[in-house]
Design an enzyme around this catalytic site. Structure first.
Site, short mmCIF file in Angstrom:
data_model
loop_
_atom_site.label_atom_id
_atom_site.label_comp_id
_atom_site.label_asym_id
_atom_site.label_seq_id
_atom_site.Cartn_x
_atom_site.Cartn_y
_atom_site.Cartn_z
CD GLU B 108 -2.99 -0.67 -0.13
OE1 GLU B 108 -3.07 0.48 -0.52
OE2 GLU B 108 -3.16 -1.51 -1.00
CB SER B 194 18.07 -6.74 -9.84
OG SER B 194 17.72 -5.61 -8.99
CG HIS B 323 6.71 -9.83 -11.31
ND1 HIS B 323 7.65 -10.69 -10.59
CD2 HIS B 323 7.65 -8.63 -11.58
CE1 HIS B 323 9.10 -10.50 -10.75
NE2 HIS B 323 8.98 -8.96 -11.36
CB SER B 324 7.15 -6.15 -8.70
OG SER B 324 6.78 -5.41 -9.99
#
Lengths: 366, 433
Positions: B108, B194, B323-324
């Site tokens: 959020e 990453s 996913h993100s």
């Protein structure tokens, strides 16, 4: 350390008896470095023997050190690891599967977990599958973790540069690809004495190092190498010949080409050249080059790799910035062409002494 | 018909009907000269066949999925019950739910623009906690990015999670990486990066170093099924087997790599199907069954350390979240599909059912814990948000062990520039010297 100074002195005073390494199509003449008697016992070694000796010392001094790569167990395709497995054991000198990204990644992990990892990539041409591991991972390990993890005890060795007939995939000089990657150190020795000391420095340096070994020198370059354990400073260029009219900068085999150019320039043009071996590509010794150029006012950079975005471009741009008021002529670069490295045309591709000599002429007549 | 037995899994692979090929007199001559009945090729150990038959990958059921509890939290085979203590099970449950609560709040907060990025762990909490609980806290973990629960299990505090996501002055990573790229030296969790798959051969190298140091520990390497398509995955599995490394490869097969469903990722029997081909002990588990994950990891760890060999665990699960925060998964999958996993087969509800059946948990505790959990997360969140960012000069630190002169020079140039143009930079948000 002191070794650098005495090598320099000896080279300047001792520029005779050049050793012809091969009459057939050799594009350079190797002139051995010498060390002073105070450096202790020396032994006649070629480049691969000096590297072998360096690795032997590293394994002996550091029980966590391991050597691995393709075909290193039986001694390596260039004999650099001969006898090391017999002496130090199979768990310390071992073959890996044929996979460069695996070799680099494995080395990073071993280094992260506290081992000294000395990886070999069989030819610098084949380092590119490991490019991601080297540039995204090894180079950034310390930075991205805020310093809590690092792979500083990783060294990757790879034979590089022209060998007479290596064509597209046994001749490349990829140093500039890695010079664009913060976090790495990139080193290229010009002969056995330097190779031994620099390799030990790389292995013990707290940063991931790439050590590119000019393979044409493995057998042809012979020197009296100190037997003792010694290191040589990274990021320090060597002034091999002092001169006043023009600065010549190269590294690896090209240093020997430029040494001949110094002589040609002296004999034929009465021009005094200052020859500098850059030694470390990243982080490079800008100060030594800039000081020289402030004195001579002219700079020629020569490397085997292609011109466009070769490391010569970085040197030229930086020196132009540092020495703008001292430059008497545009900085010249004599390099490989912007083509892949060819097989049959190697004699025409190389930045040989005649191309370099012509550039010197152009610079002095500008 | 030639039934070929794949002994390790007891799977019958039935090749297509195929007529015997008459190779003719040449093969008979060869056989007469052969001193050995078996082939002598150095590259394999096998027997001759005179039938021309391809091995078919699609004629047998896949490797089975090991489970301990059914979807209602009932232990199916009592011999497989790990018999964990009430205290341990409650800790597992609290860890999974705390992760879930943190995910909701940080997700959020990204939507509100308060942090730049976030990745939730919805539906995969069981894989994290079940596996982390079976490890020794000193075992080294290499992760991908969706394994925050393992760090939480080991004691990474809510403040530490938040500090990293905010990149504030107390972030151990000094604000250099994107959110969810956690790391902890104390908790033996190697900092996340990453690039996918890169951690895999690294984990193998670390395991090799651990083997040589004889420290009695193993290395755990997490990755997703999408990552297993990277070349580094192949490198890692093969290196670990040939170099006999005590490493556990833990694949979270959640069905998707961003938008790419697993059926576009591979054609074989998932990731577990590859393990035997590399010569590895392999198992597939129900990733939504925290006890199945725990049992498999515990056993894998024993094998890895006592036999010095790698083990592959494929945990089947489902990525319930996007996913993100940069992804809207409704663009490529149905809401109904997601709802099924969220409501019918979720690791948290399954463990809660188990605890309810044991009388270890009740509605009152659930309510109290939920409120407590939310309060803890919100407090840490507020603390992290208030903190200043690190000094901007941290740009230049930790590139090398020592700062080279050219980087020092660049830092100095920037310092002069920032002084001159101070009003154009967000200096007030960053700590001073």
């Amino acid at each position: 350390m002191a070794l650098r100074t005495f090598i320099k002195r000896n080279l300047i005073l001792n520029n005779k008896c050049p050793l012809r390494i091969s009459q057939r199509l050799s594009h350079f003449t190797f002139v051995p470095d010498t060390v002073s008697a105070s450096e202790g016992e020396t032994q006649r070694m070629n480049l691969f023997q000096a590297i072998n000796n360096s690795l032997d010392i590293a394994l002996t001094q550091d029980p966590t050190a391991v050597i691995f790569g393709e075909d290193v167990a039986f001694g390596g395709v260039f004999r650099c690891t001969v006898g090391l497995q017999e002496k130090h054991g199979k768990s310390r000198v071992f073959n890996t599967p044929l996979c460069e990204q695996g070799i680099a990644g494995f080395g990073i992990g071993a280094a992260t977990a506290g081992a000294t990892a000395i990886a070999e990539i069989q030819f610098a041409d084949y380092i590119l599958p490991a490019f991601d591991q080297i540039c995204n991972e090894a180079a950034k390990y310390r930075y991205r973790s805020g310093g809590i993890y690092d792979c500083g005890s990783l060294t990757i060795r790879a034979p590089c540069s022209a060998v007479g007939h290596g064509a597209v995939y046994h001749s490349q000089s990829p140093e500039a690809f890695f010079a664009h990657c913060p976090g790495l150190k990139v080193v290229v020795p010009r002969g056995p004495i330097k190779a031994k000391g620099l390799l030990l420095s790389c292995i013990r340096d707290k940063n991931p190092c790439l050590f590119f070994e000019p393979k044409i020198l493995y057998r042809s370059a012979v020197e009296q190498v100190p037997v003792k354990d010694y290191t040589m400073p990274l990021s320090k260029a060597d002034i091999l010949v002092e001169g006043d009219d023009i600065t010549l900068v190269g590294w690896g085999t090209q240093v020997h080409v430029l040494r001949e150019v110094c002589q040609l320039a002296k004999d034929q043009l009465n021009v005094s050249c200052e020859l500098i071996d850059l030694v470390t590509i990243l982080p490079w010794d800008k100060e030594t080059i800039a000081q020289s150029v402030k004195k001579t006012g002219r700079l020629l950079i020569a490397h085997e790799a292609p011109l466009t975005s070769g490391f010569g471009a970085e040197i030229a741009a930086s020196i132009q910035h540092e020495c703008f008021l001292n430059l008497e002529a545009p900085i010249e670069r004599v390099t490989g062409f912007d083509t892949p490295f060819p097989h049959m045309f190697e004699p025409f591709y190389m930045p040989d002494k005649w191309r370099c000599f012509e550039a010197v002429k152009k610079l002095v007549n500008y | 018909m030639l039934p070929i037995r794949l002994a390790r899994f007891g799977i019958r692979l039935v090749a297509a009907n195929c007529k015997r090929i008459n190779i003719g007199s040449l093969s008979q001559v060869a056989r007469e000269f052969s001193s050995d009945e078996r082939p002598q090729f150095p590259g394999s150990r096998s027997q001759w066949t005179e039938k021309l038959e391809f091995i078919r990958p699609d004629l047998y059921d896949g490797i089975p999925v090991y489970r301990v509890m059914d979807r209602k939290g009932k232990v199916i085979d009592p011999s497989q019950d790990p018999q964990l203590s009430e205290e341990m099970v409650i800790k597992m449950y609290k860890c999974m739910t705390q992760l879930n609560t943190m995910d909701r709040i940080l997700y959020e907060s990204q939507r509100q623009g308060r942090i730049s990025f976030y990745m939730t762990n919805y539906g995969e909490e069981g894989t994290h906690i079940g596996s982390a609980a079976a490890l020794d806290p000193k075992d080294l973990i290499f992760g991908q990015y969706r394994e925050a629960g393992t760090l939480m299990w080991r004691g990474f505090t809510l403040d530490q999670f938040m500090n990293q996501c905010y990149g504030n002055v107390d972030d151990g990573g000094k604000g250099k990486q994107m959110p969810v790229h956690y790391g902890s030296k104390e908790l033996n969790f190697v900092t996340i990066s990453s690039p996918l798959g890169t951690q895999m051969p690294q984990a193998v190298g670390a395991a090799y170093a651990y083997k040589r140091s004889q420290n009695g520990l193993c290395v755990m390497c997490y990755f997703g099924e999408g990552t297993s398509s990277e070349g580094d995955a192949h490198a890692a599995l093969n290196f670990s087997a040939t170099l006999d490394c005590p490493v556990i490869f833990f694949c979270r097969n959640n069905g998707y790599a961003i938008s790419t469903p697993s059926k576009e990722q591979y054609r074989g029997d998932g990731i577990a199907g590859r393990g035997p081909a590399y010569g590895m002990l392999t198992i597939r588990v129900d990733g939504n069954d925290v006890f199945a994950v725990y049992n498999a990891t515990l056993k894998a760890r024993q094998v890895a350390i006592s036999e010095m060999r790698p083990v592959l665990i494929e945990a089947m699960t489902y990525r319930i979240g996007h996913h993100s925060t940069s992804d809207d998964s409704t663009a490529y999958r149905s809401v109904d599909e997601v709802r099924y996993w969220d409501e019918r087969d979720h690791p948290i509800s399954r463990l809660r059912n188990y605890m309810l059946s044991k009388g270890w948990w009740g509605d009152a505790q659930e309510k109290e814990w939920k409120e407590d959990c939310k309060r803890q997360v919100m407090t840490a969140f507020a603390r992290a948000e208030k903190k200043l960012k690190p000094n901007w000069k941290e740009i230049f630190t930790d590139v090398y062990h020592e700062m080279p002169s050219h980087i020092r020079e660049q830092m100095k140039q920037m310092e002069e520039h920032v002084q001159k143009y101070a009003e154009h930079y967000p200096l007030k948000n960053f700590t001073k010297d």
